[in-house]
Design a protein around this motif. Structure first.
Motif, PDB file in Angstrom:
ATOM      1  N   TRP A 116       0.829  -1.198   0.000  1.00 61.84           N
ATOM      2  CA  TRP A 116       0.000   0.000   0.000  1.00 61.84           C
ATOM      3  C   TRP A 116       0.870   1.257   0.000  1.00 61.84           C
ATOM      4  O   TRP A 116       0.695   2.153  -0.813  1.00 61.84           O
ATOM      5  CB  TRP A 116      -0.913  -0.054   1.226  1.00 61.84           C
ATOM      6  CG  TRP A 116      -1.847   1.074   1.408  1.00 61.84           C
ATOM      7  CD1 TRP A 116      -2.092   2.095   0.575  1.00 61.84           C
ATOM      8  CD2 TRP A 116      -2.689   1.265   2.537  1.00 61.84           C
ATOM      9  NE1 TRP A 116      -3.035   2.925   1.099  1.00 61.84           N
ATOM     10  CE2 TRP A 116      -3.407   2.448   2.295  1.00 61.84           C
ATOM     11  CE3 TRP A 116      -2.905   0.554   3.730  1.00 61.84           C
ATOM     12  CZ2 TRP A 116      -4.339   2.939   3.216  1.00 61.84           C
ATOM     13  CZ3 TRP A 116      -3.819   1.051   4.629  1.00 61.84           C
ATOM     14  CH2 TRP A 116      -4.527   2.229   4.366  1.00 61.84           C
ATOM     15  N   CYS A 117       1.844   1.302   0.912  1.00 63.58           N
ATOM     16  CA  CYS A 117       2.729   2.465   1.019  1.00 63.58           C
ATOM     17  C   CYS A 117       3.466   2.700  -0.293  1.00 63.58           C
ATOM     18  O   CYS A 117       3.523   3.842  -0.790  1.00 63.58           O
ATOM     19  CB  CYS A 117       3.797   2.257   2.098  1.00 63.58           C
ATOM     20  SG  CYS A 117       3.225   2.315   3.766  1.00 63.58           S
ATOM     21  N   SER A 118       4.056   1.635  -0.838  1.00 64.90           N
ATOM     22  CA  SER A 118       4.895   1.871  -2.020  1.00 64.90           C
ATOM     23  C   SER A 118       4.054   2.192  -3.245  1.00 64.90           C
ATOM     24  O   SER A 118       4.470   2.988  -4.091  1.00 64.90           O
ATOM     25  CB  SER A 118       5.828   0.711  -2.290  1.00 64.90           C
ATOM     26  OG  SER A 118       5.257  -0.478  -1.900  1.00 64.90           O
ATOM     27  N   LEU A 119       2.844   1.615  -3.339  1.00 64.15           N
ATOM     28  CA  LEU A 119       1.995   1.961  -4.481  1.00 64.15           C
ATOM     29  C   LEU A 119       1.593   3.424  -4.434  1.00 64.15           C
ATOM     30  O   LEU A 119       1.649   4.120  -5.460  1.00 64.15           O
ATOM     31  CB  LEU A 119       0.726   1.102  -4.469  1.00 64.15           C
ATOM     32  CG  LEU A 119       0.825  -0.157  -5.311  1.00 64.15           C
ATOM     33  CD1 LEU A 119      -0.475  -0.913  -5.245  1.00 64.15           C
ATOM     34  CD2 LEU A 119       1.142   0.200  -6.753  1.00 64.15           C
ATOM     35  N   SER A 120       1.209   3.929  -3.268  1.00 67.18           N
ATOM     36  CA  SER A 120       0.801   5.335  -3.249  1.00 67.18           C
ATOM     37  C   SER A 120       1.994   6.252  -3.449  1.00 67.18           C
ATOM     38  O   SER A 120       1.888   7.278  -4.123  1.00 67.18           O
ATOM     39  CB  SER A 120       0.042   5.700  -1.971  1.00 67.18           C
ATOM     40  OG  SER A 120       0.456   4.966  -0.895  1.00 67.18           O
ATOM     41  N   ALA A 121       3.162   5.887  -2.897  1.00 67.74           N
ATOM     42  CA  ALA A 121       4.345   6.731  -3.109  1.00 67.74           C
ATOM     43  C   ALA A 121       4.701   6.785  -4.590  1.00 67.74           C
ATOM     44  O   ALA A 121       4.949   7.861  -5.142  1.00 67.74           O
ATOM     45  CB  ALA A 121       5.532   6.200  -2.302  1.00 67.74           C
ATOM     46  N   SER A 122       4.683   5.603  -5.264  1.00 67.53           N
ATOM     47  CA  SER A 122       5.064   5.618  -6.668  1.00 67.53           C
ATOM     48  C   SER A 122       4.013   6.337  -7.501  1.00 67.53           C
ATOM     49  O   SER A 122       4.342   7.022  -8.467  1.00 67.53           O
ATOM     50  CB  SER A 122       5.283   4.204  -7.180  1.00 67.53           C
ATOM     51  OG  SER A 122       4.131   3.453  -6.983  1.00 67.53           O
ATOM     52  N   LYS A 123       2.742   6.216  -7.100  1.00 65.31           N
ATOM     53  CA  LYS A 123       1.688   6.902  -7.837  1.00 65.31           C
ATOM     54  C   LYS A 123       1.892   8.414  -7.786  1.00 65.31           C
ATOM     55  O   LYS A 123       1.820   9.108  -8.796  1.00 65.31           O
ATOM     56  CB  LYS A 123       0.335   6.511  -7.226  1.00 65.31           C
ATOM     57  CG  LYS A 123      -0.845   7.185  -7.860  1.00 65.31           C
ATOM     58  CD  LYS A 123      -2.095   6.885  -7.079  1.00 65.31           C
ATOM     59  CE  LYS A 123      -2.035   7.529  -5.707  1.00 65.31           C
ATOM     60  NZ  LYS A 123      -3.335   7.678  -5.068  1.00 65.31           N
ATOM     61  N   ILE A 124       2.209   8.944  -6.587  1.00 63.82           N
ATOM     62  CA  ILE A 124       2.423  10.381  -6.468  1.00 63.82           C
ATOM     63  C   ILE A 124       3.661  10.800  -7.240  1.00 63.82           C
ATOM     64  O   ILE A 124       3.667  11.813  -7.941  1.00 63.82           O
ATOM     65  CB  ILE A 124       2.553  10.807  -4.996  1.00 63.82           C
ATOM     66  CG1 ILE A 124       1.296  10.446  -4.245  1.00 63.82           C
ATOM     67  CG2 ILE A 124       2.803  12.288  -4.891  1.00 63.82           C
ATOM     68  CD1 ILE A 124       1.333  10.866  -2.811  1.00 63.82           C
ATOM     69  N   PHE A 125       4.717   9.980  -7.178  1.00 61.67           N
ATOM     70  CA  PHE A 125       5.942  10.354  -7.865  1.00 61.67           C
ATOM     71  C   PHE A 125       5.740  10.407  -9.367  1.00 61.67           C
ATOM     72  O   PHE A 125       6.162  11.346 -10.029  1.00 61.67           O
ATOM     73  CB  PHE A 125       7.059   9.353  -7.553  1.00 61.67           C
ATOM     74  CG  PHE A 125       7.805   9.648  -6.294  1.00 61.67           C
ATOM     75  CD1 PHE A 125       8.033   8.663  -5.361  1.00 61.67           C
ATOM     76  CD2 PHE A 125       8.299  10.915  -6.051  1.00 61.67           C
ATOM     77  CE1 PHE A 125       8.722   8.937  -4.201  1.00 61.67           C
ATOM     78  CE2 PHE A 125       8.986  11.202  -4.898  1.00 61.67           C
ATOM     79  CZ  PHE A 125       9.198  10.202  -3.969  1.00 61.67           C
ATOM     80  N   ILE A 126       5.079   9.374  -9.919  1.00 60.70           N
ATOM     81  CA  ILE A 126       5.005   9.413 -11.375  1.00 60.70           C
ATOM     82  C   ILE A 126       4.023  10.453 -11.861  1.00 60.70           C
ATOM     83  O   ILE A 126       4.169  10.956 -12.975  1.00 60.70           O
ATOM     84  CB  ILE A 126       4.700   8.044 -12.008  1.00 60.70           C
ATOM     85  CG1 ILE A 126       3.361   7.529 -11.561  1.00 60.70           C
ATOM     86  CG2 ILE A 126       5.777   7.065 -11.732  1.00 60.70           C
ATOM     87  CD1 ILE A 126       2.995   6.321 -12.359  1.00 60.70           C
TER      88      ILE A 126
END
Lengths: 311, 162
Positions: free
Chosen positions: B123-133
């Motif tokens: 969950w954490c890494s999906l939302s972080a990567s979503k915001i980054f991209i």
């Protein structure tokens, strides 16, 4: 202006209060880094008059609350000076970093996308069916890894290295031999082996006087691909014991051997391999031995760096 | 002080809903208030669960931010500032705070604990990567950005569990 003369004097005069820094600019010159306005000139008289109350209360400033300190124009200018100094420092760092680490060249190696990574990982584990190993060129520069699965990249080796260190920590943790400094030891020993390998290969390439377009970063990328196999082996070893470890490691060793031979053949034996001419002359044979030696060193190192993790 | 509570709340909602595509403009102002709050909350919940590990939390977050900052600068066409990276990573630490809150009540070393920590890491890494991209306009690289974030949050989860 004599009443305000105690704040700023021409350079060389005796200091009034010890809390002021020495002004360095000539009267009337606008120096952006000047800490004080030179109030001995006529233009800044109004400003100087404004500052007089702040100046006269300076000896008592230590007793007044902090708000007076922040409202003091002197500290505003000090902050402006500090931030311009920080900006200059940052520029200096950026310029020097660009000299040591070629950032634009590195960016080429990180121009990857998910499909490329997936295909490259498949190639690392199963290189037997792939036919064309040549990197495509576009007007004399190699095409970015995004567009050609044969191009080397640095994303996979970097991530594989970090994952290897973490998996090593995990493996040591399950054997109750874990401590954070052991993790650091693993990381630095793996890095040391990598550096040693790169230097050895560069040295032998130099001695054999091979003219290749194999840059150092390319070499680091190729040598970093073996960490993927090592991670696979250690993970299987953690899940299924020694049998799983040996099976997977054996498979990955053979795959990396074939992968390295096919990739390096195109780089080191460039002229002979391109035409498919069988290798006859001594110089070409030397190059072939070098390629085989590099490729054979990979499985050895893979075993050496992982066998103590699986008990 | 420049703390806009509605911005913080908006960013928190983006993190809490990893399936909804993110708006690229929310990261235009770098704000470290939320992340620092979440870091302190993580330290506090760890303390309440009996592990005094503030040093590890701060050290790990600093090193992780540095590595991901370097990686994102190399992978994206436009660069990122360190503050932006720290801000996004700090916001996405929120599910980890929830995990360590649960660790206060029951131990996480069983199967359920491992499974729930894997879910939270994802969950954490999906939302972080979503915001980054979405903020950096990188296409086709979401999983590539999610992987190092997952490694970082995995280390945080290890701190929480063991």
């Amino acid at each position: 202006n004599q009443g305000l003369g105690m704040e700023v004097r021409a350079p060389g005069s005796a200091r009034g209060t010890s809390k002021r820094r020495i002004p360095v600019s000539q009267p009337g010159m606008a120096d952006p880094h000047q800490l004080f306005d030179d109030t001995s000139s006529a233009q800044s008289r109004g400003y100087g008059a404004q500052r007089a109350p702040g100046d006269l209360s300076y000896p008592a400033a230590s007793a007044t609350p902090q708000a007076a300190f922040l409202a003091d124009p002197v500290s505003n200018m000090a902050m402006a000076y500090g931030s311009s100094l920080a900006a200059q420092g940052k520029e200096l760092v950026d310029k020097n970093i660009d000299r040591f680490i070629p950032v634009t060249k590195l960016k080429y190696y990180f121009a990857v996308d998910t499909m490329y990574v997936g295909r490259k990982l498949g190639l690392l584990f199963f290189p037997y069916l792939h036919q064309d190993w040549e990197v495509q060129y576009q007007q004399d520069t190699p095409v970015a890894p995004r567009f050609d699965v044969n191009a080397p990249d640095l994303y996979i080796p970097a991530m594989a290295f970090i994952t290897y260190v973490l998996v090593a920590g995990l493996a040591l943790g399950t054997q109750d031999r874990f401590s954070p400094d052991l993790l650091g030891l693993q990381a630095s020993s793996a890095l040391a082996w990598l550096t040693l390998e790169v230097l050895a290969i560069l040295l032998s390439l130099y001695l054999v006087t091979v003219n290749t377009d194999l840059t150092t970063i390319d070499l680091v990328a190729f040598l970093g691909y073996k960490y993927v196999g090592m991670i696979g082996g250690v993970l299987m070893g953690l899940l299924f014991g020694k049998i799983g470890y040996y099976l997977v490691l054996g498979w990955c060793c053979v795959s990396i051997f074939v992968f390295m031979i096919r990739t390096l053949r195109l780089k080191i034996l460039a002229e002979a391999a391109a035409e498919g001419v069988p290798v006859r002359e001594a110089r070409n044979q030397l190059r072939m031995y070098l390629t085989m030696a590099v490729a054979a060193a990979q499985p050895l190192l893979m075993y050496w760096l992982t066998f103590h993790l699986v008990r | 002080l420049g703390i806009h509570f509605d911005h913080i709340w908006q960013k928190t909602l983006t993190v809490l809903n990893p399936m909804k595509p993110a708006d690229g403009s929310i990261m235009n102002e770098t704000d470290l208030t939320g992340p620092i709050l979440f870091c302190v909350a993580l330290g506090a919940t760890l303390l309440l669960a009996g592990k005094v590990q503030f040093g590890y939390v701060y050290g790990l977050s600093a090193i992780g931010c540095l590595v991901i900052h370097a990686l994102l600068n190399l992978m994206s066409s436009s660069g990122v500032s360190y503050g932006c990276v720290a801000s996004v990573l700090g916001y996405c630490l929120l599910p980890m705070v929830i995990l360590s809150g649960c660790a206060m009540f029951f131990s996480l070393q069983g199967t359920f604990g491992i499974v729930s920590s894997l879910v939270i890491i994802g969950w954490c890494s999906l939302s972080a990567s979503k915001i980054f991209i979405s903020a950096l306009d990188m296409e086709g690289q979401q999983l590539l950005v999610a992987y190092p974030c997952a490694l970082l949050y995995g280390l945080f989860a290890l701190l929480t569990i063991f």
